[in-house]
Write an enzyme that holds these catalytic residues in place. Sequence first.
Site, PDB file in Angstrom:
ATOM      1  CD  GLU A 207      -2.806  -1.324   0.204  1.00  0.00           C
ATOM      2  OE1 GLU A 207      -3.141  -0.279  -0.384  1.00  0.00           O
ATOM      3  OE2 GLU A 207      -3.242  -2.444  -0.095  1.00  0.00           O
ATOM      4  CB  CYS A 245      -1.546   6.897   1.304  1.00  0.00           C
ATOM      5  SG  CYS A 245      -2.793   5.852   2.084  1.00  0.00           S
TER       6      CYS A 245
END
Length: 473
Positions: A207, A245
Amino acid sequence: MEGELKEVREAYESGKTRSLSWRLSQLKALLRLLYDKEDDIFKALEQDLGKHRAEAYRDEVGLLIKSVNYAIGNLRKWMTPNKVSVPLVAFPSRADIVPEPLGVVLIFSSWNFPIGLSLEPLIGAISAGNGIIIKPSELAPESAEFLARSVSKYLDDKLVKVITGGPDAGQKLLDHKWDKIFFTGSPRVGRIVMAAAAKHLTPVSLELGGKCPAIMDSLTNARDRKIAVRRIIGGKWVACSGQACIGVDYILVEEKFAPILIDMLKATIKKFYPEFDTLSKIINKHHFQRLASLIKDPSVADTIVHGGSMDSDKLFIEPTILLDPPLDAEIMTEEIFGPLLPVITVKKIEDSIDFIRTRPKPLAIYAFTQDEKLKNRLVSETSSGSLTFNDTMLQFAIDTLPFGGVGASGFGQYHGKFSFDMFSHKKSVMRRSFLLEYSFRYPPWDGWKLPFMRSVFHFDYVSLLLRLLGLKR
């Protein structure tokens, strides 16, 4: 470390994790941890990142409670083998897809949501029945120590362990063989994780994030514009002061609408943050200097239209808006991961599609528009981990949607059942019967012959039928 890893492996090999009862007991224990230690979590997040209690609950504690409850309510169904159809040529037989745990898995978490990004994948790993080692980020030391203290008290300490330490500890963990590695962090460290995993052919989920754009169409309704601006601000600054993110990295807007958008952003920021006392701080001096250097570039500094003030002692940077910084500047080539928001103008809003397509695939795209044609083009002509219309970050909280990247933004999907699947192996189980097996030494019938079928199955259906009816000896 060696002894702890051996203990987890031996405990897993005992088969203890395969039962529904063990998995449910661990999920319920995790739920108790979140309720009992809520104040300790708030304190750790405040010390590491300056997070307000409301932000800490919304983005970490509350999301985790929701995720654990969802897993508890659905785990029995997830564990149930899935029956699948088989072709007639395989008759008589049946087949199932049986989920089984991968084994002992390693979870690397990030510093921006140090509790949430440690325990969210843990929910899936426990649900799937694995032994687990968590390596929290050393950049959020209070949160890491909290996890080390609390997880061993509430969960099975032979099968779920937290190992703290810096890069050396992480490298030592990577030297071992794992059945799965789950990593949240930067692309630079992600490459190190992949290289280490390749030595043991270990599957990896990454990720990584990326530059997530928000497309702002010229909405004709004034109310829609206000809501869109609020949601963009929420998607940029509300979560960890832009250190997220899936946060908005930059905005794409038509030239003619840009002045209106910037004025609305300025006014709304003042309403949201009159004193900036609820914004998180930058994680440390290193990241503060990195962000400061992005806007100290003279060609970039000239494009600042709002904000720009900084306090190095408090690790604070004011919400900052830039209009058309150079596209080859670092602020537009690297993920910002901070409270700086470039606004990039295009001639037509449809040009935003080509702008996005010529850059690495983002973790998320956010588009504020009522134009159905534009929506359809974004769905079919862009690639990203997720695509959300008329809101930001909401997709992260929905258990029925997979969360993960594509291309440079990562690979592997989790949340809800997708977490269970990510930490499981789907084993094909075929059960065939001896019923109707019938071999012939010589062809019993000179009429219609099935040489291919007879060679594979030793079986002549027509001859067998005649024999059963007593018409053929």
